[in-house]
Enzyme design. Structure first.
Site, PDB file in Angstrom:
ATOM      1  N   TYR A 201       0.844  -1.201   0.000  1.00  0.00           N
ATOM      2  CA  TYR A 201       0.000   0.000   0.000  1.00  0.00           C
ATOM      3  C   TYR A 201       0.880   1.252   0.000  1.00  0.00           C
ATOM      4  O   TYR A 201       0.971   1.946  -0.968  1.00  0.00           O
ATOM      5  CB  TYR A 201      -0.959  -0.009   1.184  1.00  0.00           C
ATOM      6  CG  TYR A 201      -1.998   1.086   1.094  1.00  0.00           C
ATOM      7  CD1 TYR A 201      -3.106   0.940   0.269  1.00  0.00           C
ATOM      8  CD2 TYR A 201      -1.867   2.268   1.816  1.00  0.00           C
ATOM      9  CE1 TYR A 201      -4.051   1.947   0.157  1.00  0.00           C
ATOM     10  CE2 TYR A 201      -2.817   3.283   1.719  1.00  0.00           C
ATOM     11  CZ  TYR A 201      -3.897   3.120   0.886  1.00  0.00           C
ATOM     12  OH  TYR A 201      -4.833   4.125   0.781  1.00  0.00           O
TER      13      TYR A 201
ATOM     14  N   SER B  73      -6.339   0.822  -4.642  1.00  0.00           N
ATOM     15  CA  SER B  73      -6.476   2.244  -4.372  1.00  0.00           C
ATOM     16  C   SER B  73      -5.096   2.909  -4.477  1.00  0.00           C
ATOM     17  O   SER B  73      -4.490   2.889  -5.539  1.00  0.00           O
ATOM     18  CB  SER B  73      -7.128   2.451  -3.002  1.00  0.00           C
ATOM     19  OG  SER B  73      -7.595   3.760  -2.869  1.00  0.00           O
TER      20      SER B  73
ATOM     21  N   ASP C 235     -17.520   3.246  -8.499  1.00  0.00           N
ATOM     22  CA  ASP C 235     -16.478   3.710  -7.577  1.00  0.00           C
ATOM     23  C   ASP C 235     -16.420   5.231  -7.621  1.00  0.00           C
ATOM     24  O   ASP C 235     -15.946   5.817  -8.596  1.00  0.00           O
ATOM     25  CB  ASP C 235     -15.127   3.107  -7.957  1.00  0.00           C
ATOM     26  CG  ASP C 235     -14.058   3.362  -6.894  1.00  0.00           C
ATOM     27  OD1 ASP C 235     -14.284   4.228  -6.029  1.00  0.00           O
ATOM     28  OD2 ASP C 235     -13.012   2.695  -6.937  1.00  0.00           O
TER      29      ASP C 235
ATOM     30  N   HIS D 109     -15.862   1.143  -4.414  1.00  0.00           N
ATOM     31  CA  HIS D 109     -14.440   1.052  -4.088  1.00  0.00           C
ATOM     32  C   HIS D 109     -14.106  -0.229  -3.333  1.00  0.00           C
ATOM     33  O   HIS D 109     -12.946  -0.555  -3.141  1.00  0.00           O
ATOM     34  CB  HIS D 109     -14.040   2.275  -3.270  1.00  0.00           C
ATOM     35  CG  HIS D 109     -12.573   2.557  -3.264  1.00  0.00           C
ATOM     36  ND1 HIS D 109     -11.846   2.802  -4.409  1.00  0.00           N
ATOM     37  CD2 HIS D 109     -11.678   2.635  -2.243  1.00  0.00           C
ATOM     38  CE1 HIS D 109     -10.586   3.020  -4.098  1.00  0.00           C
ATOM     39  NE2 HIS D 109     -10.449   2.920  -2.790  1.00  0.00           N
TER      40      HIS D 109
END
Length: 717
Positions: A478, A558, A642, A677
């Protein structure tokens, strides 16, 4: 007209790309037409030929989505073991899941999922009596895509307000009901986004929302957040504006919270995802003003507790790893703050329950929990069940028993009932899942990044694994927004481990594992550190013979989708498969959609300066796809609803990659319809998606059959 466009786009599948004779399956991608859109940044012209895909309401975009899904699912349908993976995921997922209970009024509430229910059901009981259904989100919509997104009870538990999300959207509706009678009381509140629900007594509650944007509700910019007060029994049109709405000072994210004793209202206001202003109002004094506690956004600070006028504030102001301070509400400014739990070398994440503070620390991304009384005296260190992640330790002040959860990458999460006075605890619920964690091991390593910084990484795999460089491996990351990746069991990852897969998670800079300084080291013009950390993780796994480039997949969602997009364009030689999910992939325009401008603390924007523009353009995944380069097999995933990271990022990235990619590996985009999302996604959609992701990954690593068929009861390929 819509049908004609669809026929034209679908027809182009048959004529656009040459068959690749050396590919596993011949592919012909839809031809995506170009437009002559050019943006100029500081005298630099940047073409954006697929700008038309940003229009999520057009028939042409809808037809393109259908055409891409046609190609993608035709490919996935031919993976011989895809259905077996789906069936095994259903088997693993099909176990009862029980949430920790919480008390509201005379009732004890808890969430339960029988196994494969799309959404968990909220039950309640009185004492040890039989349980009854309070809210069943599975009844909210026929296809399970409307989910329960939030729930809050009035102080006496007699009233409840809950929010719902439709199709995975961040836009919410709030429904108010009489909790005891389970009756809806009034009209539904609408057009609410990024909001909590905080009650003031039984009279009403505070919530947050934006003005309805012009243009598409799913992609248009929203940057004027406001706090409202809703009084029960009155229409939403009469709700009182409490904070925000002045054109001279916008705030993109504002939230309100009322203290447990109903004495104070606190409001957090911020323009980015890092740092906030903090305001306070004494609700016990009619007409009391909203006064600033902090009038700048240089820290992240919030009120966690109060005893009378004594406030307890969690802050990273002058404390990058966070501390708790106390101050009197009459003079709440920082110059009057006194340390209550001082900053340490480890990051603090506190909670309160049962009349105590529980200070959870991350020690190299692993949990350590200390219990303090309200005078700041250490009561004890909580002896956790093992090395992993603990959560919970919350509840009302008068509770004598509270609950916490514990998990790690190989151990399914269990919950425990904790006695706040003695420190003793017992298992409250342990899952009965068809997975034996004793067959697996998980350990932490530290490896050097490009600049020598030591990066921790957890690696999980089946005991007895042969380190021969041929193990299918997923490297997940991430690296942003102060988010910490701590060990947590995942049912979907369990099937990967069963197949002899390695699952590796590094704690990249940009995250919050080592506090504010670690976060800042992966932001703006230091963002390349995050990609370097991830690249170095891949190189470590290859060097130590866990895997090799032919058996390595990189995955993230993301901001993690940005990570995958950047690394696969910088080092396409390093991996066999790339799996960017709901990614931020156009770094020059991300801030023009929905609330994306609030991400500027981490990214900066292309409008800030020529230097920032050049830096963003230098790594923006969309703008760094090169003509004639062989990229790894890629499965891009996104949802058509999203409105956090709009799907146009993924659409434009897919179209450009399909256009310029030279190699024979497939470049596909899987677009989930009526999905957002990720939050609230129905279980059946999640299972289908991960069967596709793992099937695509293994197939493109060259596995013609599954590595471990023994786990399947009725295996068929």
């Amino acid at each position: 007209m819509k049908q004609l466009i669809a026929i034209a786009v679908l027809g182009s599948i048959l004529m656009s790309c040459e068959n690749k004779s050396d590919s596993k399956m011949a592919l012909n991608y839809p031809e995506t037409h170009k437009v002559d859109t050019v943006d100029t940044y500081f005298d630099t012209a940047v073409p954006d030929p697929y700008r038309w895909l940003e229009d999520d309401r057009s028939a042409e975009t809808e037809a393109w989505v259908g055409a891409q899904n046609e190609v993608t699912f035709s490919f996935l349908d031919n993976i011989p073991y895809r259905e077996a993976l789906k069936n095994r995921l259903e088997e693993l997922w099909n176990y009862e899941k029980l949430g920790t209970p919480f008390k509201e009024g005379a009732f004890t509430y808890f969430y339960k999922n029988d196994g494969l229910q799309n959404q968990s059901v909220l039950y309640r009981r009185v004492g040890e009596g039989s349980a009854e259904v309070f809210l069943d989100p599975n009844t909210f919509s026929e296809d399970g895509t409307t989910s329960l997104a939030g729930l809050s009870f009035s102080k006496d538990g007699s009233l409840a307000a809950y929010s719902i999300s439709e199709g995975g959207s961040d836009w919410r509706k709030i429904i108010v009901m009489h909790a005891e009678r389970m009756e809806i009381l009034e009209d539904t509140l609408v057009d609410i986004k990024f909001s909590g629900i905080s009650w003031k007594g039984q009279e009403g509650f505070y919530y947050s929302s934006y003005d309805k944007p012009e243009g598409s509700e799913l992609s248009a910019k929203t940057d004027q957040h406001k706090v409202y007060y809703h009084r029960i029994g009155t229409p939403q049109s009469e709700d009182e504006l409490i904070f925000g709405g002045t054109p001279e000072e916008k705030h993109r994210y504002v939230g309100a919270s009322v203290s447990e004793d109903d004495r104070f209202l606190s409001i957090s206001a911020r323009n980015t995802t890092a740092g906030n202003k903090l305001y306070l109002q004494d609700l016990s004094t009619p007409g009391a003003p909203l006064i600033p506690v902090l009038d700048h956004e240089d820290s992240r600070s919030y009120i966690i507790e109060n005893v009378g006028s004594k406030l307890y504030i969690v802050t990273n102001l002058e404390a990058p790893n966070q501390r708790i301070v106390t101050v009197d509400a009459a003079n709440p400014e920082p110059e009057h703050w006194v340390d209550f739990i001082p900053e340490t070398e480890n990051v603090l994440s506190p909670s309160t329950g049962g009349g105590y503070f529980f200070a959870e620390y991350m020690v190299d991304a692993l949990s350590k929990v200390l219990q303090y009384d309200y005078e700041g005296t250490l009561v004890r260190e909580v002896t956790l069940p093992g090395m992993g992640s603990a959560g919970g330790f919350g509840g009302k002040k008068d509770q004598k028993e509270i609950y916490f959860s514990f998990t790690n990458y190989k151990t399914p999460g269990s919950s425990y009932k904790y006695n706040v006075e003695t420190g003793d605890y017992e298992v409250y619920w342990k899952p009965e899942i068809d997975f034996d964690p004793n067959q697996y091991e998980s350990h932490q390593v530290f490896y050097p990044s490009a600049d020598g910084t030591k990066i921790p990484m957890m690696i999980t795999y089946k005991k007895g694994l042969e380190f021969n460089g041929k193990n299918p491996t997923i490297l997940y990351g991430y690296g942003g927004f102060n988010v910490s990746l701590t060990p947590s069991f995942s049912t979907v990852n369990a099937i990967w481990l069963e197949q002899g897969g390695v699952y590796a998670v590094p704690n990249l800079r940009g995250g919050g594992e080592y506090g504010k300084e670690w976060h800042n080291a992966g932001t703006k013009t230091s963002k390349q550190n995050v990609f370097d950390d991830f690249i170095a993780a891949a190189e470590y796994l290859i060097q130590e013979s866990y895997t090799s480039p032919e058996y390595l997949a990189i995955r993230g969602g993301s901001n993690g989708g940005l990570l995958v997009g950047a690394v696969m364009t910088q080092r396409p030689d390093l991996m066999q498969v790339a799996l960017p999910a709901v990614g931020v992939l156009d770094m020059l325009r991300y801030h023009t959609f929905t609330s994306g401008a609030g991400w500027s603390y981490d990214y900066g924007t292309a409008e800030d300066s020529d230097e920032m523009f050049q830096y963003l353009k230098g790594y923006s995944p969309l703008h760094n796809i090169k003509e004639g380069v062989a990229y790894p097999a890629t499965l891009i995933t996104t949802g058509d609803h999203d409105d956090r990271v709009v799907p146009a990022h993924s659409f434009k990235f897919a179209a450009t990659l399909q256009e310029k990619h030279k190699g024979s590996e497939p470049v596909l985009i899987r677009i989930e319809t009526n999905a957002g999302h990720g939050a609230g996604t129905p279980i059946h959609k999640t299972i289908e998606q991960y069967a596709d992701i793992f099937g695509f990954t293994l197939y493109n690593m060259g596995f013609e059959s599954l590595p471990n068929k023994a786990v399947f009861k009725d295996f068929k390929e």
